[in-house]
Design a protein around this motif. Sequence first.
Motif, mmCIF file in Angstrom:
data_model
loop_
_atom_site.group_PDB
_atom_site.id
_atom_site.type_symbol
_atom_site.label_atom_id
_atom_site.label_comp_id
_atom_site.label_asym_id
_atom_site.label_seq_id
_atom_site.Cartn_x
_atom_site.Cartn_y
_atom_site.Cartn_z
ATOM 1 N N GLY A 35 0.288 -1.075 0.036
ATOM 2 C CA GLY A 35 -0.170 0.251 0.045
ATOM 3 C C GLY A 35 1.143 1.657 0.269
ATOM 4 N N TRP A 36 0.539 2.581 -0.212
ATOM 5 C CA TRP A 36 0.810 3.543 -0.228
ATOM 6 C C TRP A 36 0.157 4.612 0.285
ATOM 7 C CZ3 TRP A 36 5.620 5.801 -1.863
ATOM 8 C CH2 TRP A 36 6.251 4.123 -2.878
ATOM 9 N N PHE A 37 0.421 5.160 1.482
ATOM 10 C CA PHE A 37 0.026 6.087 2.301
ATOM 11 C C PHE A 37 0.439 7.408 1.904
ATOM 12 C CE2 PHE A 37 -3.000 3.754 4.687
ATOM 13 C CZ PHE A 37 -2.638 2.048 4.116
ATOM 14 N N ARG A 38 -0.387 8.490 2.757
ATOM 15 C CA ARG A 38 0.696 9.914 2.707
ATOM 16 C C ARG A 38 0.269 10.859 3.736
ATOM 17 N NH1 ARG A 38 -2.380 13.590 -2.177
ATOM 18 N NH2 ARG A 38 -4.715 13.236 -1.339
ATOM 19 N N GLN A 39 0.836 11.135 4.457
ATOM 20 C CA GLN A 39 0.404 12.416 5.141
ATOM 21 C C GLN A 39 1.182 13.945 5.191
ATOM 22 O OE1 GLN A 39 1.973 11.340 9.506
ATOM 23 N NE2 GLN A 39 0.094 11.657 10.341
ATOM 24 N N ALA A 40 0.476 14.758 4.757
ATOM 25 C CA ALA A 40 0.867 15.947 5.298
ATOM 26 C C ALA A 40 0.258 17.052 6.855
ATOM 27 C CB ALA A 40 -0.546 16.450 4.671
ATOM 28 N N PRO A 41 1.394 17.566 6.765
ATOM 29 C CA PRO A 41 1.246 18.566 7.366
ATOM 30 C C PRO A 41 0.435 18.805 8.721
ATOM 31 C CG PRO A 41 3.303 19.142 6.705
ATOM 32 C CD PRO A 41 2.372 18.827 5.541
ATOM 33 N N GLY A 42 0.736 18.539 10.287
ATOM 34 C CA GLY A 42 -1.172 18.662 11.021
ATOM 35 C C GLY A 42 -2.289 17.984 10.624
ATOM 36 N N LYS A 43 -1.792 16.652 9.562
ATOM 37 C CA LYS A 43 -3.136 16.116 9.327
ATOM 38 C C LYS A 43 -2.796 14.369 9.676
ATOM 39 C CE LYS A 43 -4.711 18.760 4.786
ATOM 40 N NZ LYS A 43 -5.235 18.671 3.725
ATOM 41 N N GLU A 44 -3.591 13.538 9.592
ATOM 42 C CA GLU A 44 -3.548 11.695 9.853
ATOM 43 C C GLU A 44 -3.447 11.471 8.324
ATOM 44 O OE1 GLU A 44 -7.302 11.527 13.127
ATOM 45 O OE2 GLU A 44 -7.290 10.912 11.155
ATOM 46 N N ARG A 45 -2.675 9.729 8.987
ATOM 47 C CA ARG A 45 -1.974 10.073 7.273
ATOM 48 C C ARG A 45 -3.365 9.265 6.865
ATOM 49 N NH1 ARG A 45 2.987 5.640 8.291
ATOM 50 N NH2 ARG A 45 3.705 7.409 9.518
ATOM 51 N N GLU A 46 -3.757 9.424 5.472
ATOM 52 C CA GLU A 46 -4.307 8.934 4.697
ATOM 53 C C GLU A 46 -3.871 8.233 3.195
ATOM 54 O OE1 GLU A 46 -6.302 11.439 1.001
ATOM 55 O OE2 GLU A 46 -4.653 12.225 1.709
ATOM 56 N N PHE A 47 -5.247 6.978 3.627
ATOM 57 C CA PHE A 47 -4.415 5.906 2.152
ATOM 58 C C PHE A 47 -4.977 6.377 0.898
ATOM 59 C CE2 PHE A 47 -5.315 2.318 0.199
ATOM 60 C CZ PHE A 47 -6.290 2.289 -1.076
ATOM 61 N N VAL A 48 -3.396 5.936 0.152
ATOM 62 C CA VAL A 48 -4.165 6.488 -1.062
ATOM 63 C C VAL A 48 -4.199 5.051 -2.563
ATOM 64 C CG1 VAL A 48 -1.854 7.219 -2.811
ATOM 65 C CG2 VAL A 48 -2.191 8.125 -0.442
ATOM 66 N N ALA A 49 -2.824 4.270 -2.645
ATOM 67 C CA ALA A 49 -3.532 3.147 -3.321
ATOM 68 C C ALA A 49 -3.460 2.099 -2.565
ATOM 69 C CB ALA A 49 -2.557 2.754 -4.305
ATOM 70 N N ALA A 50 -3.472 0.939 -2.788
ATOM 71 C CA ALA A 50 -2.980 -1.024 -2.141
ATOM 72 C C ALA A 50 -3.386 -1.788 -3.522
ATOM 73 C CB ALA A 50 -4.302 -0.582 -1.133
ATOM 74 N N LEU A 51 -2.735 -2.840 -3.234
ATOM 75 C CA LEU A 51 -2.249 -3.665 -4.364
ATOM 76 C C LEU A 51 -1.873 -4.545 -3.909
ATOM 77 C CD1 LEU A 51 -1.538 -4.254 -7.946
ATOM 78 C CD2 LEU A 51 1.146 -3.598 -7.208
ATOM 79 N N SER A 52 -2.803 -6.288 -4.407
ATOM 80 C CA SER A 52 -2.779 -7.163 -4.102
ATOM 81 C C SER A 52 -1.537 -7.993 -4.201
ATOM 82 C CB SER A 52 -3.464 -8.011 -4.196
ATOM 83 O OG SER A 52 -3.912 -8.036 -5.948
ATOM 84 N N SER A 53 -1.097 -8.767 -3.700
ATOM 85 C CA SER A 53 0.182 -9.799 -3.375
ATOM 86 C C SER A 53 0.263 -10.000 -5.350
ATOM 87 C CB SER A 53 -0.090 -10.906 -3.449
ATOM 88 O OG SER A 53 -0.683 -11.743 -3.007
ATOM 89 N N SER A 54 -0.030 -10.465 -6.285
ATOM 90 C CA SER A 54 -0.182 -10.786 -7.131
ATOM 91 C C SER A 54 -0.358 -9.285 -8.064
ATOM 92 C CB SER A 54 -1.792 -11.624 -7.615
ATOM 93 O OG SER A 54 -2.747 -11.317 -7.377
ATOM 94 N N GLY A 55 -0.668 -8.227 -7.722
ATOM 95 C CA GLY A 55 -1.283 -7.407 -8.599
ATOM 96 C C GLY A 55 -2.475 -7.557 -9.632
ATOM 97 N N GLY A 56 -3.386 -8.355 -8.589
ATOM 98 C CA GLY A 56 -4.778 -8.018 -9.858
ATOM 99 C C GLY A 56 -5.725 -7.503 -9.043
ATOM 100 N N ILE A 57 -5.482 -6.901 -7.936
ATOM 101 C CA ILE A 57 -6.820 -6.157 -7.209
ATOM 102 C C ILE A 57 -5.440 -4.989 -7.129
ATOM 103 C CG2 ILE A 57 -8.380 -6.267 -5.426
ATOM 104 C CD1 ILE A 57 -8.254 -8.948 -5.183
ATOM 105 N N THR A 58 -6.606 -3.767 -7.129
ATOM 106 C CA THR A 58 -6.198 -2.221 -6.444
ATOM 107 C C THR A 58 -7.266 -1.233 -6.116
ATOM 108 O OG1 THR A 58 -6.147 -1.453 -8.557
ATOM 109 C CG2 THR A 58 -4.318 -2.382 -8.615
#
Length: 126
Positions: A35-58
């Motif tokens: 997965g990729w997450f991001r966090q801006a100053p003063g904000k909570e960590r936010e979900f960006v993207a996720a990928l299954s082990s095979s790459g078949g689910i995003t």
Amino acid sequence: QVQLVESGGGLVQAGGSLRLSCAASARTFSSYAMGWFRQAPGKEREFVAALSSSGGITNYGDSVKGRFTISRDNAKNTVSLQMNSLKPDDTAVYYCAARPSYGSRTFYQNKEYAYWGQGTQVTVSS
């Protein structure tokens, strides 16, 4: 144990593109969901993207759908995040994360990810 190292962050103008990469140390990298997450100053960590082990689910966060693409190369133990049409609101520290299973209902929850990289800064200027 999985060690993750992100790269590719930087400063870009609005409308531009960046490609983030995450290199993983695990010999069994292909068995991990990522997965990729991001966090801006003063904000909570936010979900960006996720990928299954095979790459078949995003899955993507609503704010990045249609602009970002997550992918992986299991032969090279890497996962990437292609970011297009960047906006100033995309400015944040971006983190790569790994978990043993995908979780169709929990892929967006950062608490479900066991391993994290140190993060890479992305700054989008207007």
